[in-house]
Design an enzyme around this catalytic site. Sequence first.
Site, PDB file in Angstrom:
ATOM      1  N   ASP A   1       4.117  -5.947   3.570  1.00 21.81           N
ATOM      2  CA  ASP A   1       3.789  -4.870   4.510  1.00 21.81           C
ATOM      3  C   ASP A   1       4.663  -5.023   5.753  1.00 21.81           C
ATOM      4  OD1 ASP A   1       2.467  -2.717   5.755  1.00 21.81           O
ATOM      5  OD2 ASP A   1       0.485  -3.415   5.142  1.00 21.81           O
TER       6      ASP A   1
ATOM      7  N   GLU B   1      -5.329   1.621   2.296  1.00 24.52           N
ATOM      8  CA  GLU B   1      -5.170   0.435   3.143  1.00 24.52           C
ATOM      9  C   GLU B   1      -5.422   0.787   4.598  1.00 24.52           C
ATOM     10  OE1 GLU B   1      -3.043  -2.529   5.720  1.00 24.52           O
ATOM     11  OE2 GLU B   1      -2.834  -0.363   5.648  1.00 24.52           O
ATOM     12  N   GLU B   2      -4.910   1.939   5.010  1.00 23.44           N
ATOM     13  CA  GLU B   2      -4.941   2.311   6.432  1.00 23.44           C
ATOM     14  C   GLU B   2      -6.352   2.607   6.943  1.00 23.44           C
ATOM     15  OE1 GLU B   2      -2.600   1.892   8.396  1.00 23.44           O
ATOM     16  OE2 GLU B   2      -0.712   2.019   7.298  1.00 23.44           O
TER      17      GLU B   2
ATOM     18  N   ASP C   1       5.618   2.014   6.920  1.00 23.70           N
ATOM     19  CA  ASP C   1       4.303   1.378   6.705  1.00 23.70           C
ATOM     20  C   ASP C   1       3.574   2.186   5.634  1.00 23.70           C
ATOM     21  OD1 ASP C   1       1.867   0.148   6.855  1.00 23.70           O
ATOM     22  OD2 ASP C   1       1.377   0.865   8.875  1.00 23.70           O
TER      23      ASP C   1
ATOM     24  N   HIS D   1       0.834  -1.214   0.000  1.00 24.45           N
ATOM     25  CA  HIS D   1       0.000   0.000   0.000  1.00 24.45           C
ATOM     26  C   HIS D   1       0.859   1.250   0.000  1.00 24.45           C
ATOM     27  CE1 HIS D   1       0.061   1.040   4.413  1.00 24.45           C
ATOM     28  NE2 HIS D   1       0.134  -0.246   4.599  1.00 24.45           N
TER      29      HIS D   1
ATOM     30  N   HIS E   1       3.304   3.116  13.050  1.00 22.01           N
ATOM     31  CA  HIS E   1       2.324   4.206  13.159  1.00 22.01           C
ATOM     32  C   HIS E   1       2.802   5.348  14.056  1.00 22.01           C
ATOM     33  CE1 HIS E   1      -1.493   2.159  11.402  1.00 22.01           C
ATOM     34  NE2 HIS E   1      -0.420   1.905  10.685  1.00 22.01           N
TER      35      HIS E   1
HETATM   36 CO    CO Z   1      -0.423   0.707   8.833  1.00 20.38          CO
HETATM   37 ZN    ZN Z   2       0.645  -1.228   6.404  1.00 23.01          ZN
END
Ligand code: CO
Ligand code: ZN
Length: 330
Positions: free
Chosen positions: A216, A193-194, A163, A62, A302
């Site tokens: 990922d 995606e998130e 990420d 992603h 994150h």
């Molecule tokens: Co993520």
């Molecule tokens: Zn991810």
Amino acid sequence: MIEIIKTLTETYGPSGNEARIRKVIKGFVGKLADEIKVDALGNLIALRKGKGGGKKVMLAAHMDEIGIIVNHIDEKGFLRFSKVGGVSPRTLLGNRVEFENGVIGVIGAEKMEDKEKTPPLDKLFIDVGAEDKEHCPVKIGDIGVFTRPLVVQGERLIAKAFDDRIGCAILIQVMQELDEVPHDLYFVFTVQEEIGLRGAVTSTYGIAPQVAVAIDVTRTGDTPEAPKMAVSLGKGPAIKVKDARMLSHPGVREALIKAAVQAGVPYQLEVLEGGTTDAAAMQLSREGIPAGVVSIPCRYVHTPSEMVDFNDVKNAVKLLKSFLTSPLDW
Ligand code: CO
Ligand code: ZN
């Protein structure tokens, strides 16, 4: 590869607003693909045709990143916001966000009774240095992302948005290094995606692959008092067994393990308690698609300072090249 990683991680591209990062990735993969297209949601799909006799394989990373979205501006020009994807208030105070137009904002907090407590989202605001509401360079609905340069410290890399820009970098590297294989390879840089694997839903439906693999990040259990997890930085890419929303297809999982062994690459097996990847959506597309995941161990997922080990990244490239050269039968 470091240059690609630097460009990808430092580029703006929150969920739903991926135009800029898509353009950057298109610049890298345009020459490497036989066909390239962007679907209605914004997924970038690069096809590498096989020499025949193989399968239709989809590889997804992603390109969106987490962020914050402005939902109110007061008379003095201070912004209030809500989150886009999994943003924790613990990561915000004193941090900087960047908007698409380049404006940088600082995150501040209201005064609180208990100074030890993390201010919740509704006690936080963003200060872009505006004189007042009228002169505020940001408007309602604008999305900000963390802003940090890539740091290369020996084999450890630190950046925002590993990420999943590290997954995007790995796919680009595989495209660069891989010779023609029997399989038709769809390299997909997914959107949104998130906020619920949304780009993976539409792109997988459109492609209808016979095998699907997501690349990922995953969490690790190797920091002080970390939740128990048998994944560490630098011990090899992780092959997913299970996460919060999927069990990997046993055939794909075993083929990934075999590919690692054949490539002479160390690997780890991943059981992740919270979180998931595009593979969860890919697996449930149409009548069901055998799906697996190659995960890059990543600390502080994150947050504005995610950390990976470059050896795991390079080994993931080798693992995928080995996997894609194998017959993919189970
Ligand atoms: Co993520
Ligand atoms: Zn991810």
